[in-house]
Design a protein around this motif. Structure first.
Motif, PDB file in Angstrom:
ATOM      1  N   ALA A  56       0.918  -1.012   0.091  1.00  0.00           N
ATOM      2  CA  ALA A  56       0.091   0.022  -0.083  1.00  0.00           C
ATOM      3  C   ALA A  56       0.793   1.142   0.009  1.00  0.00           C
ATOM      4  CB  ALA A  56      -0.964   0.049   1.193  1.00  0.00           C
ATOM      5  N   PRO A  57       0.971   1.822  -1.102  1.00  0.00           N
ATOM      6  CA  PRO A  57       1.982   2.891  -1.289  1.00  0.00           C
ATOM      7  C   PRO A  57       1.682   4.160  -0.381  1.00  0.00           C
ATOM      8  CG  PRO A  57       0.861   2.818  -3.352  1.00  0.00           C
ATOM      9  CD  PRO A  57       0.408   1.470  -2.535  1.00  0.00           C
ATOM     10  N   GLU A  58       0.487   4.542  -0.149  1.00  0.00           N
ATOM     11  CA  GLU A  58       0.076   5.500   0.619  1.00  0.00           C
ATOM     12  C   GLU A  58       0.763   5.482   2.127  1.00  0.00           C
ATOM     13  OE1 GLU A  58      -3.349   3.009   1.168  1.00  0.00           O
ATOM     14  OE2 GLU A  58      -1.857   3.287  -0.284  1.00  0.00           O
ATOM     15  N   LEU A  59       0.997   4.359   2.756  1.00  0.00           N
ATOM     16  CA  LEU A  59       1.762   4.170   3.700  1.00  0.00           C
ATOM     17  C   LEU A  59       3.001   4.060   3.760  1.00  0.00           C
ATOM     18  CD1 LEU A  59      -1.250   2.028   5.296  1.00  0.00           C
ATOM     19  CD2 LEU A  59      -0.867   4.415   5.589  1.00  0.00           C
ATOM     20  N   GLN A  60       3.862   3.822   2.801  1.00  0.00           N
ATOM     21  CA  GLN A  60       5.085   3.759   2.698  1.00  0.00           C
ATOM     22  C   GLN A  60       5.967   4.811   2.465  1.00  0.00           C
ATOM     23  OE1 GLN A  60       5.512   0.590   3.823  1.00  0.00           O
ATOM     24  NE2 GLN A  60       3.523   0.153   3.940  1.00  0.00           N
ATOM     25  N   ASP A  61       7.122   4.760   2.955  1.00  0.00           N
ATOM     26  CA  ASP A  61       7.999   6.026   2.499  1.00  0.00           C
ATOM     27  C   ASP A  61       8.715   5.839   1.100  1.00  0.00           C
ATOM     28  OD1 ASP A  61       7.735   7.290   5.167  1.00  0.00           O
ATOM     29  OD2 ASP A  61       9.556   5.746   6.102  1.00  0.00           O
ATOM     30  N   TYR A  99       2.154   5.489  -9.058  1.00  0.00           N
ATOM     31  CA  TYR A  99       2.437   5.011 -10.575  1.00  0.00           C
ATOM     32  C   TYR A  99       3.651   5.863 -10.967  1.00  0.00           C
ATOM     33  CZ  TYR A  99      -1.860   2.316 -10.005  1.00  0.00           C
ATOM     34  OH  TYR A  99      -2.818   1.366  -9.842  1.00  0.00           O
ATOM     35  N   ASN A 100       3.402   7.269 -10.985  1.00  0.00           N
ATOM     36  CA  ASN A 100       4.462   8.278 -11.534  1.00  0.00           C
ATOM     37  C   ASN A 100       5.903   7.933 -10.759  1.00  0.00           C
ATOM     38  OD1 ASN A 100       2.565   9.222 -13.219  1.00  0.00           O
ATOM     39  ND2 ASN A 100       2.141  11.048 -11.931  1.00  0.00           N
ATOM     40  N   LYS A 101       5.788   7.538  -9.663  1.00  0.00           N
ATOM     41  CA  LYS A 101       7.253   7.121  -8.880  1.00  0.00           C
ATOM     42  C   LYS A 101       7.645   5.860  -9.438  1.00  0.00           C
ATOM     43  CE  LYS A 101       5.977   9.663  -4.878  1.00  0.00           C
ATOM     44  NZ  LYS A 101       5.133   9.342  -3.315  1.00  0.00           N
ATOM     45  N   PHE A 115      -7.314   8.806  -5.563  1.00  0.00           N
ATOM     46  CA  PHE A 115      -7.112   8.749  -6.860  1.00  0.00           C
ATOM     47  C   PHE A 115      -5.552   9.382  -7.232  1.00  0.00           C
ATOM     48  CE2 PHE A 115      -6.793  11.364 -10.894  1.00  0.00           C
ATOM     49  CZ  PHE A 115      -7.159  10.534 -11.966  1.00  0.00           C
ATOM     50  N   ASP A 116      -5.280  10.574  -6.388  1.00  0.00           N
ATOM     51  CA  ASP A 116      -4.014  11.513  -6.587  1.00  0.00           C
ATOM     52  C   ASP A 116      -2.921  10.676  -5.862  1.00  0.00           C
ATOM     53  OD1 ASP A 116      -5.440  13.401  -7.727  1.00  0.00           O
ATOM     54  OD2 ASP A 116      -5.735  14.859  -5.809  1.00  0.00           O
ATOM     55  N   GLU A 117      -3.139   9.832  -4.893  1.00  0.00           N
ATOM     56  CA  GLU A 117      -2.102   8.974  -4.171  1.00  0.00           C
ATOM     57  C   GLU A 117      -1.776   8.015  -5.144  1.00  0.00           C
ATOM     58  OE1 GLU A 117      -2.752   9.529   0.570  1.00  0.00           O
ATOM     59  OE2 GLU A 117      -3.945   8.220  -0.559  1.00  0.00           O
ATOM     60  N   ASP A 132      11.654   6.167   0.160  1.00  0.00           N
ATOM     61  CA  ASP A 132      13.057   5.602  -0.141  1.00  0.00           C
ATOM     62  C   ASP A 132      12.687   3.859  -0.056  1.00  0.00           C
ATOM     63  OD1 ASP A 132      12.345   5.352   2.537  1.00  0.00           O
ATOM     64  OD2 ASP A 132      14.062   6.156   3.613  1.00  0.00           O
ATOM     65  N   VAL A 133      11.570   3.546   0.665  1.00  0.00           N
ATOM     66  CA  VAL A 133      11.545   2.235   0.483  1.00  0.00           C
ATOM     67  C   VAL A 133      11.083   1.751  -0.753  1.00  0.00           C
ATOM     68  CG1 VAL A 133       9.673   0.325   1.287  1.00  0.00           C
ATOM     69  CG2 VAL A 133      10.571   1.758   3.100  1.00  0.00           C
ATOM     70  N   ILE A 134      10.089   2.537  -1.458  1.00  0.00           N
ATOM     71  CA  ILE A 134       9.636   2.287  -2.786  1.00  0.00           C
ATOM     72  C   ILE A 134      10.873   2.123  -3.718  1.00  0.00           C
ATOM     73  CG2 ILE A 134       8.076   2.956  -4.744  1.00  0.00           C
ATOM     74  CD1 ILE A 134       6.034   3.966  -2.452  1.00  0.00           C
ATOM     75  N   GLN A 135      11.546   3.156  -3.429  1.00  0.00           N
ATOM     76  CA  GLN A 135      12.649   3.243  -4.582  1.00  0.00           C
ATOM     77  C   GLN A 135      13.676   2.352  -4.309  1.00  0.00           C
ATOM     78  OE1 GLN A 135      12.586   5.783  -7.019  1.00  0.00           O
ATOM     79  NE2 GLN A 135      14.213   4.444  -7.866  1.00  0.00           N
ATOM     80  N   TYR A 136      14.001   1.927  -3.347  1.00  0.00           N
ATOM     81  CA  TYR A 136      14.732   0.818  -2.922  1.00  0.00           C
ATOM     82  C   TYR A 136      14.232  -0.628  -3.778  1.00  0.00           C
ATOM     83  CZ  TYR A 136      18.365  -1.975  -0.659  1.00  0.00           C
ATOM     84  OH  TYR A 136      19.560  -2.885  -0.517  1.00  0.00           O
TER      85      TYR A 136
END
Length: 365
Positions: free
Chosen positions: A163-168, A198-200, A191-193, A170-174
């Protein structure tokens, strides 16, 4: 050498009829017009299926029995059902269970057949959208935990639902930097989150419509974000239980090459936190919560064609080419073409599997 005589196959969306395919050393080496038969070919050769989210098969739920033996049983069962590549999925669980599954996958890796690695669905999910997942194991990821997890995984973790809205960030990027396919799922993102995620770089979405906010005309949510994004993909469970066939129909029209099939299949289990029980054609938890499906990939393809007005070629791509591209395996899976590995199915005129060919070898069904 293996020769498949007088068959049809698709090449660049065109049906090639009455051909013979020759396979040598596991590779398709020749496709020539058949000269031995004047009879119109009724058999169709298609790529083997790719299932990026399946929990168990052959009576074995991997997280409940995380052994090399059970993983081998799952592999053999899925090969007979036409799945020549899959990610074994593990739902939200204790760190001990995750570690045991990862350890087993690493031990099995030198001998793996069609198991391509692991899909971790959790535990970094939104507690508001858990579905059948166990809430006490859900938590936010830390960067140190993700680093340790991937280090211990040593390459077997191929996909992760978060759930990306709850993750930092740097975690997603790693995860992305270490070649893990990241999927937005079990999420309450707006929607915006979702668009931001997706853009990240988050590439896809886990079981579209399930365990997420629904489409609403004033609060469009995750499904509308997927539809409006230009790259985001989504998996979908085509069983008319998790998602209505009519919803599958319009989703495929909107997403086209960005939607792919998964089974999300489980098997009956009476131990551990995920005690799946088959009721009719669906699996439920002891409290009646809908859990995984009873689908096979072939059933999902047939459902697309028979109930969702999706063409056979598009349904096959949803089960082969599109998931293969997502995980970077499209040079090995997803095509019937010269020079590619022979991971193939032979279907009769009713779309039933008569033969599975895996790495050029004929698998007894």
């Amino acid at each position: 050498m293996l020769k498949i005589e007088n068959i049809n196959f698709y090449q660049d969306d065109i049906l090639i009829e009455n051909h013979d395919l020759t396979i040598e050393d596991g590779i398709i080496t020749s496709a020539q017009p058949s000269i031995k038969s004047n009879k119109k070919a009724e058999r169709l050769v298609v790529p083997g299926f790719i299932d990026l989210q399946i929990y168990g098969a052959g009576g074995k739920l991997f997280s409940a029995e995380p052994t090399v033996e059970s993983l081998s049983i799952i592999e053999d069962d899925l090969l007979k059902k036409g799945t020549t590549g899959f990610l074994a999925c593990i739902a939200t669980n204790t760190p001990q269970v995750f570690n045991e599954c990862i350890k087993t996958a690493k031990e099995h890796r030198p001998y793996a057949k069609n198991c391509l690695g692991l899909h971790l669905e959790g535990p970094f999910l939104n507690p508001k959208r858990l579905g059948a997942h166990v809430p006490e194991f859900v938590r936010k990821a830390s960067l140190d935990e993700i680093k340790a997890l991937l280090d211990f995984g040593d390459g077997v973790i191929k996909m992760m639902t978060i759930a990306p809205e709850l993750q930092d960030d740097d975690v997603i990027q790693y995860l992305l930097d270490h070649n893990v396919v990241v999927s937005l799922g079990h999420s309450n993102a707006t929607f915006d989150e979702a668009i931001s995620a997706y853009n990240k770089g988050i590439q896809t979405t886990t079981h579209l419509f399930n365990a997420m906010n629904p489409i609403h005309h004033r609060e469009p949510g995750i499904p509308t974000a997927v539809f409006n994004h230009n790259k985001a993909m989504a998996s979908i469970i085509v069983d008319n239980r998790h998602v209505s066939f009519d919803v599958v129909k319009f989703s495929q029209k909107l997403l086209k090459e960005r939607i792919f099939l998964i089974t999300d299949a489980v098997t009956e289990c009476s131990t551990g936190p995920y005690q799946h029980k088959l009721v009719g054609d669906k699996y439920v938890m002891p409290d009646g919560t809908l859990s995984g499906s009873s689908l096979t990939m072939l059933m999902a393809v047939k459902n697309c064609v028979e109930h969702c007005n999706i063409s056979l070629i598009d349904a096959l791509k949803m089960a082969t080419e599109y998931p293969a591209k997502l995980i970077g395996k499209d040079k090995i899976f997803g095509k019937v073409a010269l020079g590619t590995q022979a991971n193939l199915l032979v279907l009769d005129d009713k779309l039933n599997i008569t033969d599975t060919i895996f790495k050029g070898d004929l698998i007894s069904n």
